[in-house]
Design an enzyme around this catalytic site. Structure first.
Site, mmCIF file in Angstrom:
data_model
loop_
_atom_site.group_PDB
_atom_site.id
_atom_site.type_symbol
_atom_site.label_atom_id
_atom_site.label_comp_id
_atom_site.label_asym_id
_atom_site.label_seq_id
_atom_site.Cartn_x
_atom_site.Cartn_y
_atom_site.Cartn_z
ATOM 1 N N CYS A 73 19.713 -2.312 22.939
ATOM 2 C CA CYS A 73 19.529 -3.760 23.009
ATOM 3 C C CYS A 73 18.934 -4.195 24.345
ATOM 4 C CB CYS A 73 20.859 -4.473 22.757
ATOM 5 S SG CYS A 73 22.202 -3.959 23.834
ATOM 6 N N THR A 74 19.112 -3.393 25.382
ATOM 7 C CA THR A 74 18.563 -3.727 26.693
ATOM 8 C C THR A 74 17.073 -3.433 26.748
ATOM 9 O OG1 THR A 74 20.676 -3.266 27.782
ATOM 10 C CG2 THR A 74 18.719 -3.247 29.166
#
Length: 430
Positions: free
Chosen positions: A211-212
């Site tokens: 997700c980063t």
């Protein structure tokens, strides 16, 4: 005789049985009564991060009676988040994590008000952070932890004798997870060990949650990981072959894709060496680890708000690799920490030390990324797109002896993106 529980029909009976009754775990100044739960409902809490930990934290805080919560997160929702970040749905993909999480909690827990901030923590000024009674971090970034740690330390005012003004201390509860391991800690800025006091606990980051890297990449490593885990499976180069980190052609393909992504987001530092080093398996985010650490952080928040028990002292470790194991250790405050102690530090160096040796030493000690060094008269080292004319001069300075650049007792200002404020080094030649 029939015993009747006066809280049997109370909505918050599970929490009020802790706040309204006497307990053997209380701190000495705890007085049982309804006012303790009122304190929980009125305290202002800031949650930083609305990802795996953040979703758990928001849920736990809301269901514990906290009614005034702010959440800040710059990221948007990716489809890979949906298996564990349960406040999001497929229809939310592409939307702000903070805004969607806040709306979901408000809808499900009546009376709870959650204010979303879709931005970077660095975009908020000190007055914003002064509004809160505690800050709870669910971050996946060491630089972000260091920044908020420095901000909260800067907010602490001191009396004439140098002792901290207790009314200006904003406690920070920090949680972190990596695979089957996690930790939670309570930090009292300038009173107990802070993030930078124990910076050696954080090795250089080599694993990044999906997700980063999928949105708003901030590091060159994010660009490489994105090509590896997103672009390669989609495009299936080399006739659909699996990515082989030992195959030079595969590495070159990833490198070229990472360079294009880095150019798009104005990120420097992507090269063949970095690409080869980053092509390793990503440690998966484990939902149960997030749940345990978030529960620990929420419990510490309840303790701070009500005094029903003494907070942990001060670092909790958790692992569930071979069974479940927890332990609490007390981290000592580093009296030479540049964050806790004003940012001015004496440093002893040899007269034969070069500027490059000093920079390498500082990068290792303080986990710096791209430091800038300057004196009151000149910049010694600065690699920045804003000052391209200084790059050649900076590289030439690397081989100069410090004794030819500064005098004994001179001060060098060191700044870096991971530091909330610059460090002032007072040079002492030995």
């Amino acid at each position: 005789m029939v015993s009747v529980d006066p809280l049997a029909t109370e909505r918050w009976r599970s929490v009020r049985r802790l706040t309204d009754r006497d307990t053997a775990y209380k701190v000495p100044w705890f007085n049982p009564g309804p006012k303790n739960f009122e304190a929980v409902q009125n305290v202002k809490v800031l949650v930083i991060g609305a990802g795996g930990l953040g979703c758990e934290l928001l849920k736990n805080l809301a269901l514990s009676g906290f009614r005034s919560i702010d959440v800040i997160d710059m990221d948007t929702i990716d489809v890979s988040n949906l298996n564990r970040q349960f406040l999001f749905r497929e229809a939310d993909v592409g939307k702000s994590k903070a805004e969607v999480a806040a709306a979901f909690v408000e809808q499900r827990v009546s009376g709870c008000h959650v204010t979303a901030h879709n931005c970077r923590i660095e975009d908020k000024d000190p007055d914003f952070y002064r509004r809160f009674s505690m800050v709870i971090c669910g971050l996946d970034s060491i630089p972000a932890r260091r920044w908020i740690n420095g901000m909260l330390c800067d907010l602490v005012l001191e009396h004439a004798d140098g002792t901290p003004d207790m009314s200006t201390i904003i406690p920070m509860i920090d949680g972190g997870t990596e695979g089957f391991k996690g930790n939670a800690r309570v930090i009292y800025p300038k009173m107990s060990a802070c993030i930078d006091c124990t910076i050696d606990l954080y090795p250089p980051q080599v694993n990044f949650p999906l997700c980063t890297i999928a949105h708003t990449p901030r590091l060159p490593e994010h660009c490489v990981e994105y090509i590896k885990v997103v672009v390669w499976p989609e495009q299936k180069p080399f006739e659909g072959a699996a990515l082989d980190a030992d195959d030079p052609e595969h590495v070159e393909w990833v490198l070229q894709g990472a360079l294009l992504r880095a150019e798009k987001y104005n990120i420097r530092g992507v090269d063949r060496r970095l690409t080869s080093g980053v092509l390793k398996r990503i440690i998966p985010a484990v939902a149960s680890t997030n749940a345990v650490i978030a529960a620990s952080c929420a419990l510490e928040a309840l303790k701070l708000a009500t005094n029903i028990a003494k907070p942990i002292d001060n670092y909790l470790n958790f692992t569930q690799i071979h069974g479940a194991y927890t332990s609490v250790v007390s981290m000592s405050k580093d009296e030479s920490c540049h964050v806790c102690n004003g940012g001015r530090l004496p440093i002893e160096v040899s007269s034969t030390y070069t500027l490059e040796e000093l920079i390498n030493s500082l990068m290792e000690r303080y986990h710096l990324k791209n430091p800038t060094l300057e004196t009151a008269q000149r910049k010694l080292f600065c690699i920045s797109l804003l000052f391209p004319q200084l790059e050649e001069e900076s590289k030439a300075n690397l081989h100069l002896f410090l004794k030819d650049i500064v005098a004994d007792g001179d001060e060098i200002l060191v700044s870096d993106e991971v530091l909330a404020r610059a460090i002032t080094l007072r040079i002492n030649f030995v």
